[in-house]
Design an enzyme around this catalytic site. Structure first.
Site, PDB file in Angstrom:
ATOM      1  N   LYS A  90      22.601  43.887  -3.607  1.00  0.00           N
ATOM      2  CA  LYS A  90      22.974  44.850  -4.648  1.00  0.00           C
ATOM      3  C   LYS A  90      21.783  45.311  -5.491  1.00  0.00           C
ATOM      4  O   LYS A  90      21.767  46.421  -6.006  1.00  0.00           O
ATOM      5  CB  LYS A  90      24.053  44.257  -5.548  1.00  0.00           C
ATOM      6  CG  LYS A  90      25.404  44.188  -4.840  1.00  0.00           C
ATOM      7  CD  LYS A  90      26.517  43.897  -5.824  1.00  0.00           C
ATOM      8  CE  LYS A  90      27.878  44.110  -5.210  1.00  0.00           C
ATOM      9  NZ  LYS A  90      28.281  43.038  -4.283  1.00  0.00           N
ATOM     10  N   GLU A 112      30.697  49.731 -13.292  1.00  0.00           N
ATOM     11  CA  GLU A 112      31.958  49.010 -13.102  1.00  0.00           C
ATOM     12  C   GLU A 112      31.624  47.723 -12.365  1.00  0.00           C
ATOM     13  O   GLU A 112      30.605  47.642 -11.683  1.00  0.00           O
ATOM     14  CB  GLU A 112      32.917  49.853 -12.251  1.00  0.00           C
ATOM     15  CG  GLU A 112      32.756  49.719 -10.719  1.00  0.00           C
ATOM     16  CD  GLU A 112      31.428  50.246 -10.164  1.00  0.00           C
ATOM     17  OE1 GLU A 112      30.783  51.079 -10.845  1.00  0.00           O
ATOM     18  OE2 GLU A 112      31.029  49.822  -9.063  1.00  0.00           O
ATOM     19  N   SER A 378      24.492  39.277   3.536  1.00  0.00           N
ATOM     20  CA  SER A 378      24.380  40.125   2.343  1.00  0.00           C
ATOM     21  C   SER A 378      24.074  39.359   1.062  1.00  0.00           C
ATOM     22  O   SER A 378      23.484  39.905   0.135  1.00  0.00           O
ATOM     23  CB  SER A 378      25.664  40.936   2.172  1.00  0.00           C
ATOM     24  OG  SER A 378      26.793  40.083   2.177  1.00  0.00           O
TER      25      SER A 378
HETATM   26  C1  PLP Z   1      29.278  43.075  -3.393  1.00  0.00           C
HETATM   27  C2  PLP Z   1      28.990  42.317  -2.181  1.00  0.00           C
HETATM   28  C3  PLP Z   1      29.437  42.746  -0.917  1.00  0.00           C
HETATM   29  C4  PLP Z   1      30.324  43.952  -0.727  1.00  0.00           C
HETATM   30  O1  PLP Z   1      29.774  45.158  -1.112  1.00  0.00           O
HETATM   31  P1  PLP Z   1      29.297  46.262  -0.075  1.00  0.00           P
HETATM   32  O2  PLP Z   1      29.078  47.454  -0.916  1.00  0.00           O
HETATM   33  O3  PLP Z   1      30.387  46.440   0.933  1.00  0.00           O
HETATM   34  O4  PLP Z   1      28.054  45.768   0.561  1.00  0.00           O
HETATM   35  C5  PLP Z   1      29.066  42.025   0.194  1.00  0.00           C
HETATM   36  N1  PLP Z   1      28.311  40.907   0.085  1.00  0.00           N
HETATM   37  C6  PLP Z   1      27.881  40.448  -1.101  1.00  0.00           C
HETATM   38  C7  PLP Z   1      27.066  39.211  -1.151  1.00  0.00           C
HETATM   39  C8  PLP Z   1      28.199  41.132  -2.271  1.00  0.00           C
HETATM   40  O5  PLP Z   1      27.772  40.662  -3.447  1.00  0.00           O
END
Ligand code: PLP
Length: 398
Positions: A90, A112, A378
């Site tokens: 993010k 948000e 992610s």
């Molecule tokens: C917020 C988040 C997501 C989901 O958000 P996307 O916009 O779909 O990438 C996925 N993995 C993690 C670790 C997150 O913090």
């Protein structure tokens, strides 16, 4: 050939666009006219590159998992977004957007947040740039995500609990849009995923495309070719997935596999499997697939992973799914937990629950011995420890 890129009107096929109240027309148009020019400027590129490198810690490693490779009989790499500052992908987006906001002369930031991860990433860059920051968060989420609320406050942000609707992410987003309508001239709204009115989905995808740009270079070094046979990512709103596939969209040699949150099962009424369950509709300024009742009311999504329970999906992913370019699996809570424990015990990496959905999708596709797959991890699992401790007695096979 199919075209997966965005068109001049901000559509991916039939999805996307900018469905906004009249009062936001100027803000959104200003942003639309400025973002590409700013993103292509020398000074922006210089500042972005420096912050991504020295502040966020990029490039994130591409790590070949011996355990997963052995299990699936091919070569599986993890793109380590979990190692970034603040623990997920993010930060790539919030760094980029605050630089764009600064360049546009904006002096105040709003955002948000659902689970609080995007709120923390936004509060972080606002502290960095010393800009005032207000984060809208549903009251229900404020109560269940106390650590992130405290982190945002520690970073100097104002957290405003939202008491309309179900008091969750959808309602927080509505409230942020309302704030933007009242402060259009000095405020930039940092949206946290590839959602919202055009140009947000494209802007966020471009900012996250650093992921696939690095994958290309790193694969070339490791494998002697700059593309994998398959890419895996989880989708909430879709930003890490959009960044993972960005440079490979038109490369049909590369299979795209997306994992959405099946919750307790798509038919159970407790799910966030938007692509499986959704019908076309408009939410938060964008035409996309939405989980809705027969009469068009937005349904409250559910997932064990707070970062995946958005009732919509990015328009680019709606398009990738409906054209068949991406294969989408609804991964259940139980499958995600099993995959998270497996990686933790056999690789020594505790993944975020969101990322564990992508890991579980590895079980759902066949691999050939020469295959190279890249899965975007992610985020890291620190924020999910309470959930992991709760389920820790589940048996996990080695
Ligand atoms: C917020 C988040 C997501 C989901 O958000 P996307 O916009 O779909 O990438 C996925 N993995 C993690 C670790 C997150 O913090």
């Amino acid at each position: 050939m199919q075209n997966y890129a965005i068109d001049e009107k901000g559509y991916y096929g039939e999805f996307g666009g900018a469905y906004i109240p009249e009062i936001l027309h100027k803000c959104v148009t200003d942003l639309k006219e400025a973002y590409l020019r700013i993103m292509e400027s020398e000074s922006f590129r210089h500042d972005l590159e420096r912050l991504l490198r020295d502040y966020a810690g990029r490039p994130s490693p591409l790590y070949r998992s011996e355990h997963l490779s052995r299990r699936h009989g091919c070569r599986i790499y993890l793109k380590r977004e979990d190692l970034n500052h603040t623990g997920a992908h993010k930060i790539n987006n919030t760094i980029g957007q605050i630089l764009i906001a600064r360049e546009m002369g904006k002096t105040r930031i709003i955002a948000e947040t659902g689970a609080g991860q995007h709120g923390v990433a936004t509060a972080t860059v606002c502290a960095l740039m010393r800009m005032p920051c207000t984060v809208y968060m549903g009251k229900t989420d404020v109560e269940r995500q106390q650590v992130n609320v405290k982190k945002m406050k520690l970073l100097g942000a104002t957290v405003t609990p939202v008491t309309s609707g179900n008091m969750t992410l959808k309602d927080a987003t509505n409230e942020a849009i309302r704030d933007w309508c009242s402060h259009p001239s000095d405020t930039h709204y940092i949206i946290g995923s590839t959602i919202g009115p055009h140009p947000y989905p494209d802007m966020v995808a471009r900012l996250q495309s650093v992921i696939s740009r690095e994958i290309r270079e790193q694969l070339l070094r490791e494998e002697g070719r700059n593309y994998p046979d398959a890419l895996f990512a989880c989708v909430g709103g879709g930003s890490n997935a959009a960044g993972t596939v960005y440079h490979y969209l038109d490369d049909e040699r590369v299979r795209i596999v997306l994992a959405e949150a099946g919750g307790k099962g798509p038919e159970s009424g407790k799910s966030a499997a938007t692509i499986h369950l959704g019908r076309q509709g408009v939410l938060h300024g964008c035409k996309t697939l939405l989980m809705q009742t027969a009469d068009g009311q937005i349904m409250e999504p559910y997932s064990i992973s707070a970062g995946l329970d958005y009732p919509g999906i990015g328009p680019v992913h709606a398009h990738l799914a409906s054209t068949g370019r991406a294969q989408v699996f609804a991964v259940s809570d139980a499958e995600a937990l099993r995959a998270a424990f497996d990686l933790t015990r056999n690789e020594g990496i505790i993944p975020a629950l969101e990322s564990a959905h992508a890991l579980a999708a590895l079980e759902k596709v066949p691999f050939s011995p020469g295959d190279v797959a890249v899965l975007t991890l992610s985020g890291r699992g620190e924020k999910d420890l309470a959930t992991y401790f709760e389920y820790d007695d589940e048996p996990v096979s080695r």
